[in-house]
Write a protein that holds these residues in place. Structure first.
Motif, PDB file in Angstrom:
ATOM      1  N   TYR A 212       0.849  -1.191   0.000  1.00  0.00           N
ATOM      2  CA  TYR A 212       0.000   0.000   0.000  1.00  0.00           C
ATOM      3  C   TYR A 212       0.891   1.251   0.000  1.00  0.00           C
ATOM      4  O   TYR A 212       1.795   1.380   0.838  1.00  0.00           O
ATOM      5  N   ILE A 236      -2.942  -4.413   4.491  1.00  0.00           N
ATOM      6  CA  ILE A 236      -3.284  -2.986   4.507  1.00  0.00           C
ATOM      7  C   ILE A 236      -2.877  -2.448   5.875  1.00  0.00           C
ATOM      8  O   ILE A 236      -3.353  -2.931   6.901  1.00  0.00           O
ATOM      9  N   ARG A 260      -4.649  -9.736   5.305  1.00  0.00           N
ATOM     10  CA  ARG A 260      -5.139  -9.133   6.551  1.00  0.00           C
ATOM     11  C   ARG A 260      -5.110  -7.614   6.492  1.00  0.00           C
ATOM     12  O   ARG A 260      -4.378  -7.012   5.697  1.00  0.00           O
ATOM     13  N   PHE A 261      -5.951  -7.031   7.338  1.00  0.00           N
ATOM     14  CA  PHE A 261      -5.905  -5.608   7.632  1.00  0.00           C
ATOM     15  C   PHE A 261      -5.223  -5.437   8.985  1.00  0.00           C
ATOM     16  O   PHE A 261      -5.555  -6.147   9.941  1.00  0.00           O
ATOM     17  N   SER A 262      -4.305  -4.490   9.095  1.00  0.00           N
ATOM     18  CA  SER A 262      -3.809  -4.139  10.422  1.00  0.00           C
ATOM     19  C   SER A 262      -4.986  -3.617  11.233  1.00  0.00           C
ATOM     20  O   SER A 262      -5.944  -3.069  10.685  1.00  0.00           O
ATOM     21  N   ALA A 265      -6.297  -0.183  10.461  1.00  0.00           N
ATOM     22  CA  ALA A 265      -6.348   0.168   9.034  1.00  0.00           C
ATOM     23  C   ALA A 265      -7.454   1.173   8.729  1.00  0.00           C
ATOM     24  O   ALA A 265      -7.296   2.039   7.867  1.00  0.00           O
TER      25      ALA A 265
END
Length: 361
Positions: A212, A236, A260-262, A265
Motif C-alpha cells: 500500500y 493494509i 489481513r488488515f492491520s 487500518a
C-alpha cells in the motif's frame, strides 16, 4: 481550345481551393449548425482538415493520423470539443494543440500513443476533460499537465505506465477524477500526488502494487472513491485511509490476495457506505472497521474465521436487508455455514456484555 481548357482547369482549381477553405464544410466531412459541428468520422482522411472559426466540435474518429503535428489545430480558435479516438495516433508533438485556448473536451482514447512530447498540451488552459485511455503510454514527462489548470477528469487507464514520479501532475491542482486502472504501476513516488490533493475519485486497480503506497496516499484529503482491486497486496497497514477517511464512501479491494488488515487500518474512516473485499484470503476484519454507515458489502471467497471478532459483521448482516454471500472456513464445526446463518456467534453478545461489566468493576 487550349486556352479554354486552361481557363477551365484554373476555374475548377479555384473552386476546389475555396471548397477546402475555412468558410465551408471540408470534404469529405459533413457539417451541422452553420459549421459549428464538423463530422469527419471514418472518412479516410490522413491530415487535419481546415475548419471554420465557427466550429465548436470536430469529430475525426476512425481515421489514420499517426502523428499529431505541432500547431495542427492552430486555426480552430473556437473549438470546444475534439474527438480523435481510433485514429492510430502514435505520437503527440510538442504544441500539437497550440491555439486551442477554448478547448474543454479532448478525446484521445483507443489509439497507439507511446510518445507525448514536452509541451504537447500547451495552450489548453480551459481543458476540463482529457481522455488518454487504451493507449501505450510508458511514462509521462514531468510537468506535461502543467498548462491544464482547469483539468477535472484525467483518464489514463489501460496504458503502460510503470511508475508515478514527482511533478507528474504539477499544475493540475483542480484534478478531481484520476483513472489509472490497468497499467503496470509497481511504485508511486512519495511526492507524486502532492499537487492533486483534492482528488475525489482515484482508480489504481489492475496494477502491480505489492504494498500500500502509504506516503503518497497520505497527501490526499477528500477521496470519496478508491479502487485498489487486483493489485498483489497482502496487508493494509494502520491509518491507510486516515487522511481522507471522513470523506471515503466507496472502497474496492477485491481480487488482491489480501491476507489481513492491520487493526488500525480503518482509523478515521467514518463515512464508508460500500466495501468490496471478495476473492481474497481474509480470515478476520479489524476492530477499526465501523459498520455504522455501511450500506453494501461483498465478502465471498475468503477464509473467514467465525468467532466473536466477526460479531460486528454478523450484527450488521442481521440489521441489513442485503444478504451478502460469505461462508465460514473455520472453526471446523462451522465450516461451510453462511455467516449470516451460523450459530458461531450465538454467545458473542453475552460475552461482550460480560466483558463490559467486568471492565466497569
Amino acid at each position: 481550345m487550349h486556352k479554354i481548357s486552361l481557363l477551365s482547369l484554373t476555374f475548377f482549381a479555384l473552386v476546389a481551393i475555396a471548397a477546402s477553405g475555412p468558410g465551408v464544410c471540408p470534404s469529405p466531412c459533413h457539417c451541422h449548425g452553420d459549421l459549428q459541428h464538423v463530422i469527419c468520422d471514418d472518412v479516410g482522411i490522413k491530415k487535419i482538415p481546415r475548419v471554420s472559426d465557427n466550429t465548436r466540435l470536430l469529430n475525426m474518429q476512425r481515421n489514420n493520423l499517426p502523428v499529431l503535428p505541432t500547431g495542427g489545430f492552430g486555426s480552430m480558435k473556437g473549438l470546444i470539443s475534439l474527438h480523435l479516438q481510433h485514429c492510430h495516433i502514435k505520437e503527440i508533438s510538442g504544441q500539437a494543440f497550440k491555439g486551442l485556448k477554448k478547448l474543454v473536451y479532448l478525446y484521445l482514447s483507443n489509439n497507439e500513443i507511446s510518445i507525448i512530447k514536452p509541451g504537447a498540451f500547451e495552450d489548453l488552459t480551459e481543458l476540463t476533460y482529457l481522455y488518454l485511455d487504451n493507449n501505450r503510454i510508458p511514462d509521462l514527462p514531468k510537468g506535461i499537465f502543467t498548462p491544464l489548470a482547469n483539468l477535472f477528469i484525467l483518464q489514463l487507464s489501460d496504458n503502460k505506465l510503470r511508475e508515478l514520479r514527482p511533478g507528474t501532475f504539477s499544475g493540475a491542482k483542480d484534478l478531481r477524477w484520476l483513472h489509472l486502472s490497468g497499467n503496470e504501476l509497481t511504485s508511486i513516488h512519495p511526492s507524486a500526488l502532492d499537487e492533486v490533493e483534492n482528488l475525489a475519485i482515484l482508480h489504481l486497480d489492475r496494477n502491480r502494487l505489492s504494498s500500500y503506497p502509504v506516503s503518497p496516499m497520505s497527501k490526499l484529503r477528500v477521496v470519496e472513491e478508491l479502487s485498489l482491486s487486483k493489485n498483489p497486496m497482502k496487508v493494509i497497514p494502520d491509518e491507510a485511509f486516515q487522511s481522507f477517511g471522513r470523506y471515503m464512501e466507496k472502497l474496492y479491494m477485491d481480487n488482491m490476495g489480501l491476507e489481513r488488515f492491520s487493526d488500525g487500518a480503518f482509523n478515521g474512516v467514518t463515512a464508508l457506505k460500500s466495501l468490496h473485499i471478495e476473492n481474497n484470503k481474509l480470515s478476520s476484519l479489524p476492530s477499526s472497521l465501523s459498520f455504522a454507515t455501511v450500506e453494501n458489502i461483498t465478502l465471498s471467497n475468503n477464509n473467514w474465521m467465525c468467532n466473536c471478532q466477526l460479531a460486528p459483521l454478523r450484527r450488521w448482516m442481521d440489521s441489513s436487508r442485503l444478504r451478502p454471500d460469505a461462508t465460514c472456513a473455520s472453526p471446523s464445526q462451522y465450516r461451510g455455514q453462511q455467516i449470516r446463518e451460523s450459530t458461531a456467534f450465538s454467545n458473542c453478545r453475552q460475552k461482550s456484555k460480560r466483558d463490559k461489566k467486568g471492565t466497569r468493576h
